[in-house]
Design an enzyme around this catalytic site. Structure first.
Site, PDB file in Angstrom:
ATOM      1  N   CYS A 129      -6.951  -2.765  -8.398  1.00 45.21           N
ATOM      2  CA  CYS A 129      -5.636  -2.356  -8.880  1.00 45.21           C
ATOM      3  C   CYS A 129      -4.569  -3.387  -8.571  1.00 45.21           C
ATOM      4  O   CYS A 129      -3.472  -3.331  -9.105  1.00 45.21           O
ATOM      5  CB  CYS A 129      -5.265  -0.977  -8.353  1.00 45.21           C
ATOM      6  N   ASN A 145       0.821  -1.221   0.000  1.00 41.56           N
ATOM      7  CA  ASN A 145       0.000   0.000   0.000  1.00 41.56           C
ATOM      8  C   ASN A 145       0.855   1.271   0.000  1.00 41.56           C
ATOM      9  O   ASN A 145       0.416   2.321  -0.453  1.00 41.56           O
ATOM     10  CB  ASN A 145      -0.883   0.064   1.253  1.00 41.56           C
ATOM     11  N   GLN A 182       3.300   2.472  -1.512  1.00 40.14           N
ATOM     12  CA  GLN A 182       3.695   3.111  -2.775  1.00 40.14           C
ATOM     13  C   GLN A 182       2.758   4.262  -3.146  1.00 40.14           C
ATOM     14  O   GLN A 182       3.127   5.179  -3.854  1.00 40.14           O
ATOM     15  CB  GLN A 182       3.727   1.998  -3.853  1.00 40.14           C
ATOM     16  N   ARG A 183       1.513   4.217  -2.662  1.00 32.29           N
ATOM     17  CA  ARG A 183       0.538   5.259  -3.030  1.00 32.29           C
ATOM     18  C   ARG A 183      -0.308   5.747  -1.861  1.00 32.29           C
ATOM     19  O   ARG A 183      -1.025   6.734  -1.998  1.00 32.29           O
ATOM     20  CB  ARG A 183      -0.392   4.737  -4.137  1.00 32.29           C
ATOM     21  N   LYS A 243      -6.366   1.117   8.792  1.00 25.86           N
ATOM     22  CA  LYS A 243      -6.225   2.299   7.929  1.00 25.86           C
ATOM     23  C   LYS A 243      -7.149   3.434   8.364  1.00 25.86           C
ATOM     24  O   LYS A 243      -6.748   4.601   8.358  1.00 25.86           O
ATOM     25  CB  LYS A 243      -6.545   1.922   6.481  1.00 25.86           C
TER      26      LYS A 243
END
Ligand SMILES: [Zn+2]
Length: 255
Positions: free
Chosen positions: A190, A70, A72-73, A86
């Protein structure tokens, strides 16, 4: 609407000096409540912008925990927070940006049985979830409750963002655009397609801009227009979504 105190006048000075926002617009932002579905990449672009802008109440719905892939973005989270909720981490992050924001985490997966209860009482919904089934559930609930919906999605190098008020005369809802084929299908996750991290941020930040415009009342309304961003050619284009009279959420036969 409550007045702005000295801290707020200083914090939002760059907003207040804008003729399109001013003190009244800033008070509208303070009075607003937004529910954000999914604390992922799109939310990582949207939520800090909304908290910084002084949205009074932000509710974040996500049942997931932070995984290494997660990061990375999903810049709401840090490498030392793997495995944590989260939604809870996002709320802590946002109150760190702006203590005046009331950020409430809801650790749950939104589905057809709870969507209307979760959405109720908010002025706007920003959906950054990663699959069609969830986006359609959120759209149907927003349409039924007459809450404006900003639906934002990113995959690979493509982004799409739209504002929908499907209950209004002649206005489409998100389902008018997508149809009914994806109700039980997570075909666009994704994980399978990949996504450029900076693109999810662009999409999320643009979604926050649409939200702030809608709440303050800046510029043309833009409801029913889908904004498409191509990260390869670096171009934006807009398409007008037609209201579907046979739509099972907002069509003439549905009410
Ligand atoms: Zn519709």
């Amino acid at each position: 609407m409550s007045h702005l105190n000295d801290d707020e006048l200083e914090r939002y000075a760059r907003h207040i000096v804008l003729p399109q926002v001013g003190g009244l617009g800033q008070r509208r932002l303070k009075a607003a409540s937004i529910l954000v579905v999914g604390a992922g990449g799109v939310a990582s672009g949207a939520l800090p912008a909304l908290a910084g802008a002084g949205i009074g109440r932000l509710t974040i719905v996500d049942d997931d925990t932070v995984g290494r892939s997660n990061l990375q973005r999903q810049w709401l989270f840090r490498d030392d927070q793997l495995g944590q909720s989260k939604a809870r981490l996002a709320a802590i992050f946002l109150e760190g940006i702006n203590p005046a924001v009331n950020a409430s985490p809801i650790v749950a997966r939104i589905d057809a049985s709870n969507a209307e209860d979760l959405l109720a009482g908010h002025d706007l919904v920003l959906d950054g979830s990663d699959n069609f089934a969830t986006r359609l559930i959120v759209s149907d609930a927003a349409t039924a409750l007459k809450i404006p919906l900003i639906s934002a999605a990113a995959a690979q190098l493509q982004g799409q963002i739209g504002l929908f008020r499907g209950w209004e005369d002649g206005q489409p809802c998100y389902r008018c655009f997508v149809g009914d084929a994806f109700d039980a299908d997570d075909c666009d996750t994704c994980a399978e397609l990949g996504v450029l991290g900076a693109l999810t941020g662009t999409v999320g930040n643009f979604a926050a801009l649409l939200a702030i415009r809608a709440i303050v009342g800046i510029g043309p309304d833009g409801g029913g227009t889908l904004h498409l961003f191509d990260g390869l050619t670096l171009t934006w284009r807009q398409i007008r979504i037609a209201a579907d009279p046979a739509c099972k959420a907002c069509g003439a036969t549905s009410s």
